[in-house]
Design a protein around this motif. Structure first.
Motif, PDB file in Angstrom:
ATOM      1  N   ALA A 192      -4.874  -4.005   4.095  1.00 53.25           N
ATOM      2  CA  ALA A 192      -6.008  -2.860   4.132  1.00 53.25           C
ATOM      3  C   ALA A 192      -6.927  -2.731   4.650  1.00 53.25           C
ATOM      4  O   ALA A 192      -7.931  -1.680   4.938  1.00 53.25           O
ATOM      5  CB  ALA A 192      -6.135  -2.242   2.094  1.00 53.25           C
ATOM      6  N   LEU A 226       0.433  -1.020  -0.320  1.00 56.37           N
ATOM      7  CA  LEU A 226      -0.315   0.176   0.267  1.00 56.37           C
ATOM      8  C   LEU A 226       0.707   1.485  -0.165  1.00 56.37           C
ATOM      9  O   LEU A 226       1.130   1.943   1.118  1.00 56.37           O
ATOM     10  CB  LEU A 226      -0.531  -0.457   1.533  1.00 56.37           C
ATOM     11  CG  LEU A 226      -2.634  -1.030   1.130  1.00 56.37           C
ATOM     12  CD1 LEU A 226      -2.655  -1.218   2.582  1.00 56.37           C
ATOM     13  CD2 LEU A 226      -2.419  -1.282   0.526  1.00 56.37           C
ATOM     14  N   GLY A 229      -4.674  -0.118  -5.445  1.00 56.97           N
ATOM     15  CA  GLY A 229      -5.118   0.099  -4.315  1.00 56.97           C
ATOM     16  C   GLY A 229      -6.461   1.227  -4.478  1.00 56.97           C
ATOM     17  O   GLY A 229      -6.926   1.666  -2.919  1.00 56.97           O
ATOM     18  N   ARG A 233      -2.166  -7.217   0.562  1.00 57.25           N
ATOM     19  CA  ARG A 233      -2.106  -5.679   0.266  1.00 57.25           C
ATOM     20  C   ARG A 233      -4.277  -6.197   0.858  1.00 57.25           C
ATOM     21  O   ARG A 233      -4.237  -5.088   1.204  1.00 57.25           O
ATOM     22  CB  ARG A 233      -1.998  -5.609  -1.250  1.00 57.25           C
ATOM     23  CG  ARG A 233      -2.529  -4.416  -1.870  1.00 57.25           C
ATOM     24  CD  ARG A 233      -2.795  -3.878  -3.060  1.00 57.25           C
ATOM     25  NE  ARG A 233      -1.430  -3.664  -3.576  1.00 57.25           N
ATOM     26  CZ  ARG A 233      -0.553  -4.269  -4.376  1.00 57.25           C
ATOM     27  NH1 ARG A 233      -0.998  -6.126  -4.362  1.00 57.25           N
ATOM     28  NH2 ARG A 233       0.979  -4.005  -4.453  1.00 57.25           N
ATOM     29  N   TRP A 282      -9.414   0.014  -4.613  1.00 56.45           N
ATOM     30  CA  TRP A 282     -10.806  -1.102  -4.159  1.00 56.45           C
ATOM     31  C   TRP A 282     -12.006  -0.534  -5.013  1.00 56.45           C
ATOM     32  O   TRP A 282     -12.338  -1.849  -5.758  1.00 56.45           O
ATOM     33  CB  TRP A 282     -10.349  -1.419  -2.277  1.00 56.45           C
ATOM     34  CG  TRP A 282      -9.217  -1.240  -2.444  1.00 56.45           C
ATOM     35  CD1 TRP A 282      -9.056  -0.316  -1.229  1.00 56.45           C
ATOM     36  CD2 TRP A 282      -8.192  -1.892  -2.272  1.00 56.45           C
ATOM     37  NE1 TRP A 282      -7.778  -0.544  -1.337  1.00 56.45           N
ATOM     38  CE2 TRP A 282      -7.407  -1.692  -1.561  1.00 56.45           C
ATOM     39  CE3 TRP A 282      -8.379  -3.790  -2.971  1.00 56.45           C
ATOM     40  CZ2 TRP A 282      -6.046  -2.751  -1.006  1.00 56.45           C
ATOM     41  CZ3 TRP A 282      -7.371  -4.240  -2.590  1.00 56.45           C
ATOM     42  CH2 TRP A 282      -6.172  -3.857  -1.604  1.00 56.45           C
TER      43      TRP A 282
END
Length: 774
Positions: A421, A325, A384, A417, A386
């Motif tokens: 997160a 990240l 990242g 990852r 999402w």
């Protein structure tokens, strides 16, 4: 006289002269004799115990120091203090200044080596010209291979016109596979059949600018396999004033890039960056040049500053970096730099700047246009993003199988990852959806991911809306994989209507033959694709073998007469979008790889062909015996590496080879000598756990067979495979074909032989009943 040891033993008192007995000679009258022999014993009685305790304590301290230093050296071999390093590290071999370049050539020739071209390095502070010369040696048994560097010689001359004289040499060893293949440690795309050692073949100066002292170079080599060009090497430093050569650190780059100078710690461009990126996952290795000379890797484990109350926040920033990240890690480190302005060392600055570089790469990938939609989703995940990645997947449910296939072969990077997160305060709800998809993709595979347990999702505070989105995506995935089910997606906007739908098992790997064509005028265009000339050279790929249901099927896909292209595409989508390679042949043994993009397919008389674009390979092909371009999916094929070959035992194989070549005739004189030179590989091809012998007849051996009046084609190498008891399992010496490659042993079942015959490629499978490859 023996030299006295530098330190006395801590368990033995220093040697004392023995007490002398009193002289028995009577003393003259009037003298007084004073007997003092007992008093030293009394003094020793009082001092003996403290001295013994002090000696014991010193010995224990020395033992503890030795243990601590030894443990530190096991964990970090570069941790030897400079003072001890000078004692324990062997210096480069020093040569007499009288050794000229001609003398060095003679010494190299005597050692069956030769000298490369001198590389000028500039001058020392005293005005002496420096140069470096590699000592080269041929790689035994490997043809068309550049010579390896066996050693480096440092030479100097006092002025113009003066002869070069050698001052020092440095032995150079080939790199071990674990050093070169380190970037693939957590990658599903790891190369197969790596050589036992990776030779270094070039000396390349690192380009300026650099603020680092001395001259920096790199010893390099390259290795090609299955479309991969791997560049690897060892960083070399030359100290002009001390006239010393030092190997600093090995490196490798799957992107075929040499080390680059950069300013990571704020002290100028005196740091090195190695690009270890595999696929879309950015991986930059940072090396800070420190005094010594040496390099200090940029670590994502160590906190390089006394952070005090900010120590926990610093550890969190490093966890984010380890999890990939990069943007949150960069933001955390930037805040820590502001909070610790007076305690921010160069090592911390290097962590911040390296995180920035990773983030810039992932951002650029996420924002560019990708020809393959599943790659676009993967790029968004790596950056990242999402929610954006999930929205893209929800908008194109036909992408779900390809994305799940990528999550299924993940070796921890994507899962790391996701889990990192999810552990953040108030994570994006889409993270939980991706966690559920990753677990779904891994459910039928051995898990090698920390924390990826089936109950992971139940332990997370997943909002109800996220659970509903996960269920909807999985439902769409089931519909795509079962086209006959209600609500199945059988068309794309670019495809003609399909009246009949058939179910086709998913393809995990394929082998095909490519033919250049004009822009297709009909066929099924995959979602997001179109048939246009600007996309590059178009190819039609005829499938020669596919891997379905844990077995290779020869001849391509078996379809019904009414199969529609839109119903066939989901079966090949995942493997077609996973970077297939096109190999054009410059000769019968040399292939030039290129990447292909599969953009759709067509079905004619129940025979599917893939439609793809790639670079123009119609020019520069070898004349005559060149084979047509070969296409294969990632991980489908394996090539025999020349550097891994052994020499066969000529006596053991003489009888079966004689029978195979000469029938009932006796072996000609010299056959044993020819057999002893053949390259041999030992591989389990039949799946019985016993290695078979693969013997390759190169042009020299084939020419000898012709001299013996054996009717053999010499335009391509020939192969004979022997069983463990020396029975012939395969031979193409008299057949109009040649063995091109093997199927990857990592796939279940016996290994198949990919051969080329007039007209195309064919896969030969092991027939246990007949004990032959058929």
């Amino acid at each position: 006289m023996p030299r006295r040891p530098p330190f006395p033993s801590p368990f033995q008192p220093p040697l004392q002269p023995p007490l002398q007995p009193p002289d028995p000679t009577p003393s003259p009258p009037g003298t007084v004799q004073v007997w003092v022999g007992r008093r030293p014993k009394r003094l020793w009685r009082w001092l003996g115990l403290p001295l013994a305790l002090a000696s014991l304590g010193g010995g224990l301290a020395l033992l503890g120091l030795s243990f601590r230093l030894g443990l530190r050296l096991m964990l970090d071999p570069e941790a030897l203090p400079p003072a001890l390093g000078r004692l324990y590290r062997s210096p480069p071999l020093a040569l007499a200044p009288a050794i000229t370049l001609d003398n060095l050539k003679q010494q190299a020739a005597a050692a069956q080596q030769r000298l490369g071209d001198p590389i000028p390095l500039g001058q020392t502070g005293e005005g002496q010209d420096l140069a470096i010369v590699p000592l080269l040696t041929e790689v035994g048994g490997v043809k068309d291979q550049p010579p390896a560097i066996a050693a480096l010689a440092l030479l100097y001359r006092d002025g113009p016109g003066e002869p070069l004289r050698a001052v020092a040499t440095l032995p150079v060893e080939a790199l071990a596979p674990e050093q070169v293949l380190a970037p693939w440690l957590n990658s599903p795309q790891a190369p197969t059949a790596a050589p036992a050692r990776f030779a270094l073949t070039q000396v390349v100066p690192l380009p300026p600018p650099t603020a680092a002292a001395g001259t920096w170079l790199t010893l390099e080599g390259t290795w090609q396999q299955q479309g991969l060009t791997l560049r690897y090497g060892h960083i070399l430093h030359v100290d002009h004033e001390a006239q010393r050569l030092t190997l600093i650190a090995p490196w490798s780059s799957p992107t075929n890039r040499p080390p680059q100078w950069a300013d990571l710690d704020g002290d100028g461009p005196s740091d090195l960056i190695i690009d270890e990126t595999v696929g879309l996952e950015p991986a930059l290795r940072g090396l800070r040049v420190v005094a010594g000379p040496g390099v200090q890797p940029v670590s994502w484990v160590q906190v390089p500053v006394n952070a005090g109350a900010q120590a926990a926040a610093y550890q969190q920033a490093l966890r984010l970096a380890r999890g990939g990240l990069w943007h949150p890690a960069q933001a955390h480190l930037a805040r820590l730099k502001t909070a610790l302005p007076d305690r921010w060392p160069p090592a911390a600055e290097a962590q911040l700047r390296l995180a920035e570089r990773h983030g810039a790469i992932s951002r650029q990938q996420a924002e560019q246009d990708w020809s393959t939609p599943s790659q676009q989703v993967l790029a968004l995940l790596i950056d990242g993003r999402w929610e954006a990645a999930l929205a893209r997947l929800e908008a194109s449910p036909e992408l779900v199988p390809a994305v799940l296939n990528r999550l299924g072969v993940d070796r921890g990077r994507l899962w790391g990852r996701i889990s990192t997160a999810a552990a953040l305060p108030a994570p994006d709800p889409a993270v939980y959806v991706w966690g559920g998809l990753a677990l779904k993709a891994q459910q039928n595979q051995p898990s090698n991911q920390d924390g990826a347990t089936p109950d992971w999702l139940q332990r997370q505070p997943v909002p109800a809306a996220a659970r509903q989105r996960l269920a909807k995506v999985l439902t769409a995935q089931a519909a795509v994989q079962q086209p006959g089910a209600a609500g199945a997606l059988t068309e794309s906007p670019a495809s003609p209507a399909a009246s009949v739908v058939s179910t086709v098992p998913a393809v995990a790997a394929f082998i095909g033959q490519a033919q250049p064509i004009a822009v297709p005028k009909a066929g099924y265009a995959a979602p997001g694709q179109s048939f246009e000339a600007w996309r590059g050279q178009w190819y039609q790929i005829d499938l020669r073998a596919v891997y379905q249901d844990l077995a290779w099927q020869k001849g391509g896909l078996a379809l019904s007469a009414t199969a529609a292209p839109a119903a066939v595409w989901p079966a090949v989508q995942a493997v077609a979008q996973d970077a297939p390679q096109l190999l054009r042949w410059a000769s019968a043994t040399t292939g030039i790889p290129a990447a292909l993009t599969v953009r759709g397919l067509a079905v004619t008389q129940a025979t599917p062909v893939l439609l793809a674009t790639g670079p123009d390979t119609t020019t520069g092909l070898a004349d005559g015996a060149a084979m047509p371009p070969l296409v294969f999916s990632a991980g489908a094929l394996l090539w025999l590496d020349a550097s891994q070959s052994q020499r066969p035992g000529a006596a053991a194989i003489a009888a079966p080879i004689t029978k195979a070549l000469f029938g009932d005739q006796p072996a000609p004189p010299g056959l044993s000598e020819v057999l002893a030179t053949l390259p041999q590989h030992s591989l389990d091809l039949t799946g019985d756990g016993q290695p078979e012998r693969v013997l390759t007849w190169d042009p020299a051996a084939l020419a000898q067979l012709q001299d013996w009046r054996v009717q053999v084609d010499t335009t391509a190498p020939k192969t004979i495979i022997l069983s463990t008891d020396n029975r012939v399992l395969y031979s193409d010496v008299f057949a109009p074909q040649t063995l091109v490659a093997l199927t990857n042993p990592a796939l279940d079942g016996p290994v198949g032989l990919l051969v080329y015959r007039a007209g195309g490629y064919e896969l030969l499978a092991w027939a246990a009943a007949n004990e032959q490859f058929e």
